[in-house]
Design an enzyme around this catalytic site. Structure first.
Site, PDB file in Angstrom:
ATOM      1  N   GLY A  10       0.822  -1.208   0.000  1.00 21.86           N
ATOM      2  CA  GLY A  10       0.000   0.000   0.000  1.00 21.86           C
ATOM      3  C   GLY A  10       0.857   1.260   0.000  1.00 21.86           C
ATOM      4  O   GLY A  10       0.397   2.345   0.362  1.00 21.86           O
ATOM      5  N   THR A  36      -2.115  -0.523  -7.310  1.00 27.19           N
ATOM      6  CA  THR A  36      -1.816   0.460  -8.360  1.00 27.19           C
ATOM      7  C   THR A  36      -0.480   1.107  -7.996  1.00 27.19           C
ATOM      8  O   THR A  36      -0.446   2.149  -7.350  1.00 27.19           O
ATOM      9  CB  THR A  36      -2.928   1.517  -8.461  1.00 27.19           C
ATOM     10  OG1 THR A  36      -3.254   1.989  -7.144  1.00 27.19           O
ATOM     11  CG2 THR A  36      -4.180   0.963  -9.077  1.00 27.19           C
ATOM     12  N   SER A 124      -6.115  -0.155  12.795  1.00 30.26           N
ATOM     13  CA  SER A 124      -6.884   1.085  12.891  1.00 30.26           C
ATOM     14  C   SER A 124      -7.457   1.168  14.298  1.00 30.26           C
ATOM     15  O   SER A 124      -7.748   0.134  14.919  1.00 30.26           O
ATOM     16  CB  SER A 124      -8.035   1.090  11.890  1.00 30.26           C
ATOM     17  OG  SER A 124      -8.973   2.111  12.217  1.00 30.26           O
ATOM     18  N   TYR A 137     -14.847  -3.791   8.441  1.00 33.39           N
ATOM     19  CA  TYR A 137     -13.542  -3.133   8.599  1.00 33.39           C
ATOM     20  C   TYR A 137     -13.051  -3.254  10.044  1.00 33.39           C
ATOM     21  O   TYR A 137     -11.889  -3.579  10.297  1.00 33.39           O
ATOM     22  CB  TYR A 137     -13.687  -1.669   8.186  1.00 33.39           C
ATOM     23  CG  TYR A 137     -12.408  -0.850   8.190  1.00 33.39           C
ATOM     24  CD1 TYR A 137     -11.520  -0.908   7.126  1.00 33.39           C
ATOM     25  CD2 TYR A 137     -12.110   0.009   9.253  1.00 33.39           C
ATOM     26  CE1 TYR A 137     -10.362  -0.134   7.115  1.00 33.39           C
ATOM     27  CE2 TYR A 137     -10.959   0.779   9.259  1.00 33.39           C
ATOM     28  CZ  TYR A 137     -10.090   0.712   8.179  1.00 33.39           C
ATOM     29  OH  TYR A 137      -8.949   1.479   8.175  1.00 33.39           O
ATOM     30  N   SER A 138     -13.945  -3.023  10.994  1.00 35.01           N
ATOM     31  CA  SER A 138     -13.571  -3.119  12.413  1.00 35.01           C
ATOM     32  C   SER A 138     -13.142  -4.542  12.755  1.00 35.01           C
ATOM     33  O   SER A 138     -12.164  -4.748  13.493  1.00 35.01           O
ATOM     34  CB  SER A 138     -14.737  -2.710  13.312  1.00 35.01           C
ATOM     35  OG  SER A 138     -15.149  -1.392  13.008  1.00 35.01           O
ATOM     36  N   LYS A 141      -9.668  -5.180  11.220  1.00 32.05           N
ATOM     37  CA  LYS A 141      -8.598  -4.445  11.908  1.00 32.05           C
ATOM     38  C   LYS A 141      -8.359  -4.989  13.317  1.00 32.05           C
ATOM     39  O   LYS A 141      -7.231  -4.994  13.803  1.00 32.05           O
ATOM     40  CB  LYS A 141      -8.920  -2.953  11.937  1.00 32.05           C
ATOM     41  CG  LYS A 141      -8.885  -2.301  10.545  1.00 32.05           C
ATOM     42  CD  LYS A 141      -7.508  -2.437   9.917  1.00 32.05           C
ATOM     43  CE  LYS A 141      -7.376  -1.692   8.602  1.00 32.05           C
ATOM     44  NZ  LYS A 141      -6.028  -1.792   8.022  1.00 32.05           N
ATOM     45  N   ILE A 170      -6.960   9.923   9.531  1.00 33.53           N
ATOM     46  CA  ILE A 170      -5.800  10.533   8.885  1.00 33.53           C
ATOM     47  C   ILE A 170      -6.239  11.026   7.508  1.00 33.53           C
ATOM     48  O   ILE A 170      -6.974  10.316   6.810  1.00 33.53           O
ATOM     49  CB  ILE A 170      -4.658   9.482   8.716  1.00 33.53           C
ATOM     50  CG1 ILE A 170      -4.328   8.775  10.050  1.00 33.53           C
ATOM     51  CG2 ILE A 170      -3.414  10.132   8.109  1.00 33.53           C
ATOM     52  CD1 ILE A 170      -3.800   9.659  11.154  1.00 33.53           C
TER      53      ILE A 170
END
Ligand code: NAD
Length: 231
Positions: A10, A36, A124, A137-138, A141, A170
């Protein structure tokens, strides 16, 4: 210390990009692995076993043994759990959690063999406190934090130190997609009253990878989070 080989997944954007720049500033050789990648980077999908194998094999051929791995690749989408598609859940777990496992697996044996290695997993604060619309997501993480502690126990005796960073909000493309109303409300909640920048997170990764500064951190989580969570 002599130049080390550092891999940042990343590393083409946001926090990973700032971390890659910070290690370059230390004089290290940095390989950026990203979906990418941009010029000079290496293409990888961290959720794909074959892709991860190929990318790390290329790094080993070109730059030798990986001394430091920073897992910063990640994605964030939003959905209330009751409406969440299984595909969305699976994608998040695959990239944000399984990706960390697949990349760690590539570097641990050679690090142990040379009796020096550092892994920094970017989790996170949402893995600690959870977030509305962010069940997938939680979970991913939080999984990263549990995984970090387990791997840390497996390899610490060979001087391979595995730790995590759990940033708060952020300013990166990852949060650009979230509504302005959420951002205004979130800023107001923060003791510092503002989001952080990637450049304010990167030194935590440099510290954890440093020798002697990082030598006593094992399975820990550092929280550059504007004061939002105090574990
Ligand atoms: N920005 C925040 O507020 C914040 C807070 C806490 C944690 N994080 C975490 O920090 C990490 C970096 O996020 P960011 O904010 O810099 O986001 P970003 O979108 O700027 O960077 C993420 C990078 O990961 C890459 N990526 C995504 N999926 C990939 C895949 N399958 N394989 C390889 N690369 C992939 C993207 O191409 C991108 O370059 C993520 O793990 C994110 O969850 C971000």
């Amino acid at each position: 210390m002599t130049a080390r080989t550092v891999v940042v997944t990343g590393g083409a954007s946001g926090i990973g990009r700032a971390i890659a720049a910070a290690f370059r500033a230390e004089g290290d050789r940095v390989a950026v692995l990203d979906r990418t990648p941009g010029p000079g980077g290496i293409a990888v999908d961290v959720s794909d076993e074959d892709s991860v194998r190929a990318a790390f094999s290329l790094v080993r051929k070109e730059l030798g043994t990986v001394d430091v791995l920073v897992n910063s690749a990640g994605l964030l989408t939003e959905s209330p759990v009751e409406d969440m598609d299984l595909a969305l859940w699976n994608e998040t777990i695959a990239v944000d959690l399984t990706g960390v496992f697949l990349c760690c697996r590539e570097v641990l044996k050679p690090m142990r063999a040379q009796r020096w290695g550092r892994v920094v997993n970017v989790s996170s604060q949402l893995g600690l406190k959870g977030g509305t619309g962010l069940g997938h997501y939680s979970a991913a993480k939080a999984g990263v934090l549990g995984f970090t502690k387990a791997v840390a126990l497996e390899v610490a005796a060979d001087n391979v130190l595995v730790n995590a960073i759990a940033p708060g909000p952020i300013e990166t493309p990852l949060v650009d997609g979230i509504s302005e109303a959420w951002k205004v409300a979130k800023r107001a909640e923060l003791p510092l009253g503002r989001f952080g920048t990637p450049e304010e997170v990167a030194p935590a990764a440099v510290l954890l990878a440093s020798d002697p500064g990082g030598n006593l951190f094992v399975g820990q989580t550092l929280g550059p989070n504007s004061g939002d969570v105090m574990p």
